[in-house]
Design a protein around this motif. Structure first.
Motif, PDB file in Angstrom:
ATOM      1  N   PRO A   1     -30.871 -25.404 -27.390  1.00 12.62           N
ATOM      2  CA  PRO A   1     -29.828 -24.711 -28.155  1.00 12.62           C
ATOM      3  C   PRO A   1     -30.454 -23.652 -29.057  1.00 12.62           C
ATOM      4  CG  PRO A   1     -30.354 -26.793 -29.201  1.00 12.62           C
ATOM      5  CD  PRO A   1     -31.236 -26.703 -27.990  1.00 12.62           C
ATOM      6  N   LEU A   2     -29.955 -22.445 -28.986  1.00 15.53           N
ATOM      7  CA  LEU A   2     -30.482 -21.383 -29.829  1.00 15.53           C
ATOM      8  C   LEU A   2     -29.975 -21.526 -31.264  1.00 15.53           C
ATOM      9  CD1 LEU A   2     -30.228 -18.273 -27.469  1.00 15.53           C
ATOM     10  CD2 LEU A   2     -32.152 -19.840 -27.837  1.00 15.53           C
ATOM     11  N   GLN A   3     -30.715 -20.936 -32.178  1.00 16.44           N
ATOM     12  CA  GLN A   3     -30.368 -20.946 -33.591  1.00 16.44           C
ATOM     13  C   GLN A   3     -30.203 -19.514 -34.081  1.00 16.44           C
ATOM     14  OE1 GLN A   3     -33.586 -24.465 -33.924  1.00 16.44           O
ATOM     15  NE2 GLN A   3     -32.925 -23.769 -35.949  1.00 16.44           N
ATOM     16  N   VAL A   4     -29.641 -19.355 -35.270  1.00 16.43           N
ATOM     17  CA  VAL A   4     -29.420 -18.026 -35.828  1.00 16.43           C
ATOM     18  C   VAL A   4     -30.764 -17.433 -36.228  1.00 16.43           C
ATOM     19  CG1 VAL A   4     -28.250 -16.699 -37.627  1.00 16.43           C
ATOM     20  CG2 VAL A   4     -27.135 -18.709 -36.632  1.00 16.43           C
ATOM     21  N   ARG A   5     -31.087 -16.271 -35.694  1.00 16.82           N
ATOM     22  CA  ARG A   5     -32.432 -15.711 -35.889  1.00 16.82           C
ATOM     23  C   ARG A   5     -32.733 -15.375 -37.342  1.00 16.82           C
ATOM     24  NH1 ARG A   5     -34.362 -11.301 -31.726  1.00 16.82           N
ATOM     25  NH2 ARG A   5     -36.236 -11.695 -32.936  1.00 16.82           N
ATOM     26  N   SER A   6     -31.691 -15.127 -38.137  1.00 17.99           N
ATOM     27  CA  SER A   6     -31.914 -14.809 -39.549  1.00 17.99           C
ATOM     28  C   SER A   6     -31.869 -16.036 -40.446  1.00 17.99           C
ATOM     29  CB  SER A   6     -30.859 -13.799 -40.031  1.00 17.99           C
ATOM     30  OG  SER A   6     -29.548 -14.344 -39.907  1.00 17.99           O
ATOM     31  N   ASP A   7     -31.633 -17.224 -39.860  1.00 17.71           N
ATOM     32  CA  ASP A   7     -31.504 -18.439 -40.662  1.00 17.71           C
ATOM     33  C   ASP A   7     -32.863 -18.890 -41.180  1.00 17.71           C
ATOM     34  OD1 ASP A   7     -31.267 -21.675 -40.785  1.00 17.71           O
ATOM     35  OD2 ASP A   7     -29.348 -20.728 -41.214  1.00 17.71           O
ATOM     36  N   SER A   8     -32.858 -19.539 -42.348  1.00 17.38           N
ATOM     37  CA  SER A   8     -34.108 -20.008 -42.952  1.00 17.38           C
ATOM     38  C   SER A   8     -34.813 -21.031 -42.083  1.00 17.38           C
ATOM     39  CB  SER A   8     -33.839 -20.602 -44.341  1.00 17.38           C
ATOM     40  OG  SER A   8     -32.982 -21.730 -44.262  1.00 17.38           O
ATOM     41  N   GLN A   9     -34.073 -21.733 -41.223  1.00 21.48           N
ATOM     42  CA  GLN A   9     -34.708 -22.696 -40.333  1.00 21.48           C
ATOM     43  C   GLN A   9     -35.771 -22.020 -39.468  1.00 21.48           C
ATOM     44  OE1 GLN A   9     -34.390 -25.694 -41.290  1.00 21.48           O
ATOM     45  NE2 GLN A   9     -33.189 -26.708 -39.712  1.00 21.48           N
TER      46      GLN A   9
ATOM     47  N   VAL B   1     -29.835 -22.872 -21.658  1.00 25.73           N
ATOM     48  CA  VAL B   1     -29.921 -22.262 -22.990  1.00 25.73           C
ATOM     49  C   VAL B   1     -28.516 -21.920 -23.451  1.00 25.73           C
ATOM     50  CG1 VAL B   1     -30.782 -20.318 -24.325  1.00 25.73           C
ATOM     51  CG2 VAL B   1     -32.214 -21.315 -22.533  1.00 25.73           C
ATOM     52  N   LYS B   2     -28.174 -22.347 -24.667  1.00 29.91           N
ATOM     53  CA  LYS B   2     -26.840 -22.056 -25.206  1.00 29.91           C
ATOM     54  C   LYS B   2     -26.974 -21.158 -26.425  1.00 29.91           C
ATOM     55  CE  LYS B   2     -22.573 -24.212 -26.869  1.00 29.91           C
ATOM     56  NZ  LYS B   2     -22.451 -23.340 -28.072  1.00 29.91           N
ATOM     57  N   LEU B   3     -26.220 -20.065 -26.444  1.00 30.99           N
ATOM     58  CA  LEU B   3     -26.208 -19.176 -27.604  1.00 30.99           C
ATOM     59  C   LEU B   3     -25.617 -19.893 -28.807  1.00 30.99           C
ATOM     60  CD1 LEU B   3     -24.841 -15.833 -26.082  1.00 30.99           C
ATOM     61  CD2 LEU B   3     -27.210 -16.616 -26.220  1.00 30.99           C
ATOM     62  N   HIS B   4     -26.124 -19.541 -29.994  1.00 28.97           N
ATOM     63  CA  HIS B   4     -25.480 -20.018 -31.220  1.00 28.97           C
ATOM     64  C   HIS B   4     -24.258 -19.142 -31.480  1.00 28.97           C
ATOM     65  CE1 HIS B   4     -24.754 -21.044 -35.395  1.00 28.97           C
ATOM     66  NE2 HIS B   4     -25.596 -22.057 -35.274  1.00 28.97           N
ATOM     67  N   PRO B   5     -23.098 -19.731 -31.789  1.00 31.34           N
ATOM     68  CA  PRO B   5     -21.886 -18.920 -31.943  1.00 31.34           C
ATOM     69  C   PRO B   5     -21.993 -17.849 -33.021  1.00 31.34           C
ATOM     70  CG  PRO B   5     -21.540 -21.209 -32.669  1.00 31.34           C
ATOM     71  CD  PRO B   5     -22.830 -21.172 -31.931  1.00 31.34           C
TER      72      PRO B   5
END
Length: 439
Positions: A253-261, A295-299
């Motif tokens: 699962p993809l994550q938000v590229r700008s997220d602090s994670q 692979v799943k995009l993050h909404p």
């Protein structure tokens, strides 16, 4: 009863989605504490005024120097910030950064808060206020979404990889904690409902949803337009719905590229998810030809980051632009994640989990952690070969639900949700920001 009544508890820069919930929590802090708010977001400031709260600072932005009394550690501040634009403001000592530091110092000096509350803590105002609070010995309360249904994190050190959750404990310690039969059934029902696709019950605000004023919408719209990235349409090659899944596959699962994670807690790949996808696909081909990668995009990121070039480059990868993640978790052979909530969700579904970044749940015996790129294929092979340790996972999930997390959610305005968070905030404030034993 407290010997010093009506002490303030300061909420630092809450987003507009959180304001109405946090003001309702503030009303339940009891007679000894009152909520005060420092907010820069136009919609947040408008909501706070409409809800009858004074807003600090007097102006949303400005440019001026900060008092000489403030001693900030720019290097540490930069390391904990989510956005590159905020990091750049700190590096060049931008006047807007100096103004914000000065306003936060004046705010803390004026209200003398008993604790500082941050959501996530990776924003610029939160990062500055955290250093001011630590220098003055003020307890810090970091909040974020929990990793189980209808839960929140609340921690004195930070959230996710910064959290003190389970620090100093090993799997034997988690397994040694006893629970009543009613508690066991409660969590089992919660997880069964989650696996079955049932959404938790959540109550709206008792007084109805309050909206920001028109001026706040217009101002925020102008700011968003000015700051938005301009470009062509993205992810045109990724189906918007869940495609037919392969017979056997691994899920990423993809994550938000700008997220602090990713920008703070991912030392191996950072937010280069394209490279992670290439590495995972190559590793799967090495260890089990024919084993596919889904692979799943993050909404939140689906309209920001373009993966179309990677779709063309890796035709063997199955892409999903939508669909319920639980449908994928139910059928996958294993989960690879950097450090997202889906790591815990994979455990709930009894799937082996491989992690590429840092988080409080990244522990040997729970997941297969990858620290170097060359370790990816061996860890994936091991994960697919060995069954997860169900007893350890069950003990860890119970610890999270009954000790580490707060049974509350910012979308749930029920009395229980509001009271549970308010109660934990007061407990941690009175303890000096230190978590209670076992939690």
């Amino acid at each position: 009863m407290s010997s010093t009544p009506n002490k303030s508890l300061a909420f630092i820069d809450p987003g507009p989605n959180l304001v109405q919930y946090l003001t309702a929590v503030g009303e339940r802090l009891g007679p000894d504490y009152r909520p005060v708010f420092f907010a820069r977001h136009p919609k947040s400031r408008s909501l706070l005024r409409r809800l009858g709260h004074e807003v600090h600072p007097a102006r949303r932005s400005g440019k001026s120097g900060w008092p000489a009394s403030i001693q900030l550690d720019p290097e540490r501040l930069v390391s904990r910030l989510r956005k590159e634009s905020d990091r750049e403001l700190v590096r060049r000592q931008d006047p807007s950064f100096c103004w914000l530091a000065g306003e936060l110092d004046r705010f803390v000096t004026a209200v003398r808060p008993a604790a500082l509350f941050f959501w996530n803590g990776s924003g610029l105002a939160a990062g500055i206020a955290e250093q001011i609070g630590r220098a003055r010995g003020i307890p810090l309360l970091f909040a974020e979404n929990g990793y189980l249904p209808n839960t929140l994190q609340l921690d004195p050190e930070g959230v996710n990889a910064f959290a003190s959750i389970g620090r100093g404990m090993d799997l034997d310690d988690f397994r040694a904690i006893g629970y009543s039969a009613d508690e066991v059934r409660e969590l089992d029902r919660l997880l069964d409902d989650y696996r079955a696709g049932k959404s938790p019950a959540r109550a709206g605000p008792a007084s109805g949803r309050i909206r920001p004023g028109l001026g706040a919408y217009l101002l925020q719209g102008w700011i968003d337009w000015w700051q938005r990235e301009r470009g062509r349409p993205v992810n045109r090659l990724v189906p918007r719905t869940l495609p037919e899944l392969p017979e056997r596959f691994v899920f990423f699962p993809l994550q938000v590229r700008s997220d602090s994670q990713l920008t703070v807690h991912s030392p191996l790949y950072g937010n280069r998810l394209d490279q992670a996808i290439r590495d995972i696909a190559q590793a799967l081909d090495q260890i089990e030809p024919g084993l596919r990668l889904v692979v799943k995009l993050h909404p939140v990121d689906a309209k920001r980051t373009d993966y179309d070039p990677l779709v063309r480059e890796l035709p063997q990868v199955v892409w999903a632009g939508g669909g319920d993640v639980r449908s994928i978790l139910e059928r996958c052979a294993g989960v690879v994640t950097v450090n997202s909530t889906v790591g815990i969700e994979g455990m709930i579904f009894g799937k082996p989990v491989v992690t590429l970044g840092n988080n409080f749940y990244v522990r040997e015996g729970l997941v297969h952690a990858v620290r170097e790129r060359q370790d990816l294929a061996p860890q994936l092979a091991r994960a697919l070969r060995e069954a997860p340790d169900a007893d350890s996972i069950r003990a860890f999930l119970r610890y999270l639900y009954f000790h580490a997390f707060v049974r509350a959610h910012w979308r749930d305005h029920s009395p229980g949700s509001l009271d549970n968070l308010a109660r934990r905030m007061v407990e941690m404030t009175r303890a000096g920001g230190v978590e209670r034993p076992g939690g």
